[in-house]
Design a protein around this motif. Structure first.
Motif, PDB file in Angstrom:
ATOM      1  N   ARG A 289       0.841  -1.200   0.000  1.00  0.00           N
ATOM      2  CA  ARG A 289       0.000   0.000   0.000  1.00  0.00           C
ATOM      3  C   ARG A 289       0.876   1.251   0.000  1.00  0.00           C
ATOM      4  NH1 ARG A 289      -5.411  -0.561   0.726  1.00  0.00           N
ATOM      5  NH2 ARG A 289      -6.106  -2.672   1.286  1.00  0.00           N
ATOM      6  N   VAL A 290       0.342   2.330  -0.581  1.00  0.00           N
ATOM      7  CA  VAL A 290       1.070   3.590  -0.574  1.00  0.00           C
ATOM      8  C   VAL A 290       1.196   4.085   0.856  1.00  0.00           C
ATOM      9  CG1 VAL A 290       1.068   5.995  -1.332  1.00  0.00           C
ATOM     10  CG2 VAL A 290       0.319   4.192  -2.903  1.00  0.00           C
ATOM     11  N   ALA A 291       2.451   4.286   1.289  1.00  0.00           N
ATOM     12  CA  ALA A 291       2.696   4.734   2.654  1.00  0.00           C
ATOM     13  C   ALA A 291       3.013   6.218   2.724  1.00  0.00           C
ATOM     14  CB  ALA A 291       3.845   3.938   3.259  1.00  0.00           C
ATOM     15  N   ALA A 292       3.606   6.773   1.660  1.00  0.00           N
ATOM     16  CA  ALA A 292       3.977   8.187   1.657  1.00  0.00           C
ATOM     17  C   ALA A 292       4.194   8.640   0.225  1.00  0.00           C
ATOM     18  CB  ALA A 292       5.245   8.417   2.492  1.00  0.00           C
ATOM     19  N   VAL A 293       4.110   9.968   0.014  1.00  0.00           N
ATOM     20  CA  VAL A 293       4.345  10.539  -1.311  1.00  0.00           C
ATOM     21  C   VAL A 293       5.255  11.746  -1.159  1.00  0.00           C
ATOM     22  CG1 VAL A 293       2.128   9.743  -2.206  1.00  0.00           C
ATOM     23  CG2 VAL A 293       2.299  12.012  -1.173  1.00  0.00           C
TER      24      VAL A 293
ATOM     25  N   VAL B 139      -1.151  -1.120  -4.104  1.00  0.00           N
ATOM     26  CA  VAL B 139      -0.302  -1.173  -5.288  1.00  0.00           C
ATOM     27  C   VAL B 139       0.480  -2.482  -5.262  1.00  0.00           C
ATOM     28  CG1 VAL B 139       1.635  -0.132  -6.536  1.00  0.00           C
ATOM     29  CG2 VAL B 139      -0.030   1.342  -5.391  1.00  0.00           C
ATOM     30  N   THR B 140       0.426  -3.219  -6.353  1.00  0.00           N
ATOM     31  CA  THR B 140       1.189  -4.459  -6.489  1.00  0.00           C
ATOM     32  C   THR B 140       2.215  -4.283  -7.597  1.00  0.00           C
ATOM     33  OG1 THR B 140      -0.709  -5.783  -5.802  1.00  0.00           O
ATOM     34  CG2 THR B 140       1.076  -6.945  -6.916  1.00  0.00           C
ATOM     35  N   LEU B 141       3.448  -4.667  -7.321  1.00  0.00           N
ATOM     36  CA  LEU B 141       4.535  -4.532  -8.295  1.00  0.00           C
ATOM     37  C   LEU B 141       4.982  -5.905  -8.756  1.00  0.00           C
ATOM     38  CD1 LEU B 141       6.681  -2.711  -9.676  1.00  0.00           C
ATOM     39  CD2 LEU B 141       8.062  -2.977  -7.614  1.00  0.00           C
ATOM     40  N   ASP B 142       5.070  -6.074 -10.072  1.00  0.00           N
ATOM     41  CA  ASP B 142       5.513  -7.349 -10.638  1.00  0.00           C
ATOM     42  C   ASP B 142       6.534  -7.047 -11.737  1.00  0.00           C
ATOM     43  OD1 ASP B 142       5.538 -10.160 -11.178  1.00  0.00           O
ATOM     44  OD2 ASP B 142       4.257  -9.792 -12.906  1.00  0.00           O
ATOM     45  N   TYR B 143       7.721  -7.697 -11.666  1.00  0.00           N
ATOM     46  CA  TYR B 143       8.731  -7.446 -12.699  1.00  0.00           C
ATOM     47  C   TYR B 143       9.677  -8.631 -12.812  1.00  0.00           C
ATOM     48  CZ  TYR B 143      11.642  -6.211  -8.654  1.00  0.00           C
ATOM     49  OH  TYR B 143      12.316  -6.229  -7.471  1.00  0.00           O
ATOM     50  N   ARG B 144      10.383  -8.678 -13.966  1.00  0.00           N
ATOM     51  CA  ARG B 144      11.420  -9.671 -14.211  1.00  0.00           C
ATOM     52  C   ARG B 144      12.357  -9.135 -15.286  1.00  0.00           C
ATOM     53  NH1 ARG B 144      10.296 -13.298 -18.723  1.00  0.00           N
ATOM     54  NH2 ARG B 144       8.377 -12.625 -19.792  1.00  0.00           N
ATOM     55  N   LEU B 145      13.532  -9.748 -15.387  1.00  0.00           N
ATOM     56  CA  LEU B 145      14.446  -9.470 -16.491  1.00  0.00           C
ATOM     57  C   LEU B 145      14.338 -10.629 -17.464  1.00  0.00           C
ATOM     58  CD1 LEU B 145      17.609  -8.032 -14.682  1.00  0.00           C
ATOM     59  CD2 LEU B 145      16.020  -6.793 -16.160  1.00  0.00           C
TER      60      LEU B 145
END
Length: 408
Positions: free
Chosen positions: A239-243, A278-284
């Motif tokens: 979750r968004v904690a700060a901006v 917010v969910t983050l998904d990534y790969r190389l």
């Protein structure tokens, strides 16, 4: 015709110096030539130093050959524990228990064009460690080092696969952010420069350096000004904690990801208020069928025995390179002496022909100049030290390197 003659002469001199010795055990076998040094560094790992003659002068070569098929011999990525940090090759290698190592990728070394912005020291190309993404590649115009030949990209890498064999390939960042307003593409991972209009992610592995540099330059010009339109979102436990309205600095907690957007990416992040999931998904994603166990940015010099067109044949400087032989079972780490002394260095074209003479089918060049460093475990000790003469007689701290491991 003259260039061809010069290269042929260089190749012949190199061949005379080396003979026809393809493997790590052979690399220290037989009598040494005049001024040549041969040592066994560890089981399956050999070191040689020799001089070659080129049209612009003599060059001292330092070479480590590792038999990756030998029991206990392996290669891995050296880095100081953070992407935005630098350390001497010999120090990193010694701390990791490596038998030998060379410096790695080009990196963000200076920010003279951006007053008030700190150089991060982070590498330009992508990197994998223990099979996991460490960082993505900066846009091509933002990377440091020589202009790459036609066909090269910011995503080119050298690495070793999960099968234990060395190879060249490409790694491309693929990822997205899942938000209540829809998916947003991820444009960077722990990078000192982000594509215009994109969103980059910074994890605990970035380190404590300022993230301000990531919003400077453009996809066409590294020296372009920093954008005035950036925005950060700190995501903790999904979750968004700060901006924040500007890039920050300082360590990123292990349970936190910092998202930095520029231009269109900043406008998209401004829609995410504290508490937003917010969910983050990534790969190389790899261009090779066998996944990499580790990889780092490196720029091709040989592909299937062939020297690519367009390699520089005018600028001779200290060089570092990595070569692959025996279908990836043999790894060669090479560096030259620095400019302090009588060594003239090599052009990229000469470096490619030298590696081909060393029986390499594929090879890539790494950062050179004052970064060029080859270190090995000294005979009869556990101490690791630089073996080549260095520019300014000292090791330049670098962000990463290639290490060879072998039992004592």
């Amino acid at each position: 015709m003259r260039a061809v003659t010069r290269l042929a002469a260089t190749a012949a001199l190199v061949a005379a110096a080396l003979g026809t010795e393809p493997g790590a055990q052979q690399a220290v076998a037989g009598p040494a030539g005049p001024g040549e040094v041969r040592e066994s560094v560890a089981p399956g790992v050999g070191y040689r130093a020799f001089t070659v003659s080129t049209p612009h002068g003599n060059t001292r070569i330092h070479l480590v050959t590792a038999d990756l098929a030998h029991p206990g011999v392996a290669a891995g990525l050296l880095y100081p524990g953070s992407v935005a940090a630098r350390e001497a090759v010999s120090r990193m290698a010694g701390d990791a228990g490596a038998a030998a190592a060379v410096n790695g990728d080009f990196f963000d070394i200076t920010e003279e064009q951006h007053p008030g912005v700190e150089a991060t020291g982070a590498a330009s190309g992508p990197a994998l460690v223990a099979g996991r993404p460490l960082k993505g590649a900066v846009p091509e115009a933002q990377r440091f080092g020589w202009t790459e030949p036609d066909g090269d990209t910011d995503r080119d890498v050298f690495g070793v696969g999960v099968d234990g064999r060395a190879r060249l390939g490409r790694l491309e960042l693929r990822g997205h952010l899942r938000t209540p307003r829809g998916d947003l593409p991820l444009g960077g991972l722990n990078q000192y420069a982000l594509p215009v209009g994109s969103i980059g992610a910074f994890t605990a592995r970035w380190g404590s350096a300022s993230r301000a540099r990531a919003a400077c330059g453009t996809d066409e010009r590294r020296e372009a000004p920093c954008t005035g339109d950036s925005y950060e979102v700190r995501v903790r436990h999904g979750r968004v904690a700060a901006v924040s309205g500007a890039p920050g600095r300082g360590p990123v907690a292990p349970d936190t990801t910092v998202l930095l957007g520029r231009e269109a990416g900043a406008r998209a992040l401004r829609e995410l208020t504290p508490g937003t999931p917010v969910t983050l998904d990534y790969r190389l994603a790899s261009s090779t069928p066998v996944p990499f166990a580790f990889a780092l940015g490196a720029y091709p010099l040989l592909r299937d025995h062939q020297v690519p067109p367009g390699l520089d044949d005018a600028t001779a400087i200290p060089r570092t390179a990595v070569g692959i032989a025996d279908a990836g079972r043999t790894l060669r780490l090479l560096s030259t002496d620095g400019r302090e002394g009588t060594s003239s260095g090599l052009t990229l074209n000469e470096l490619a022909h030298l590696l081909r003479t060393l029986h390499c089918t594929d090879a890539a060049y790494l950062d050179g100049g004052a970064s060029a460093t080859l270190a090995t475990r000294l005979p009869g000790t556990t101490r690791v030290a630089a073996r080549n003469n260095l520019d300014h007689h000292q090791e330049r701290p670098v962000p990463n390197g290639i290490a060879v491991f072998s039992p004592h």
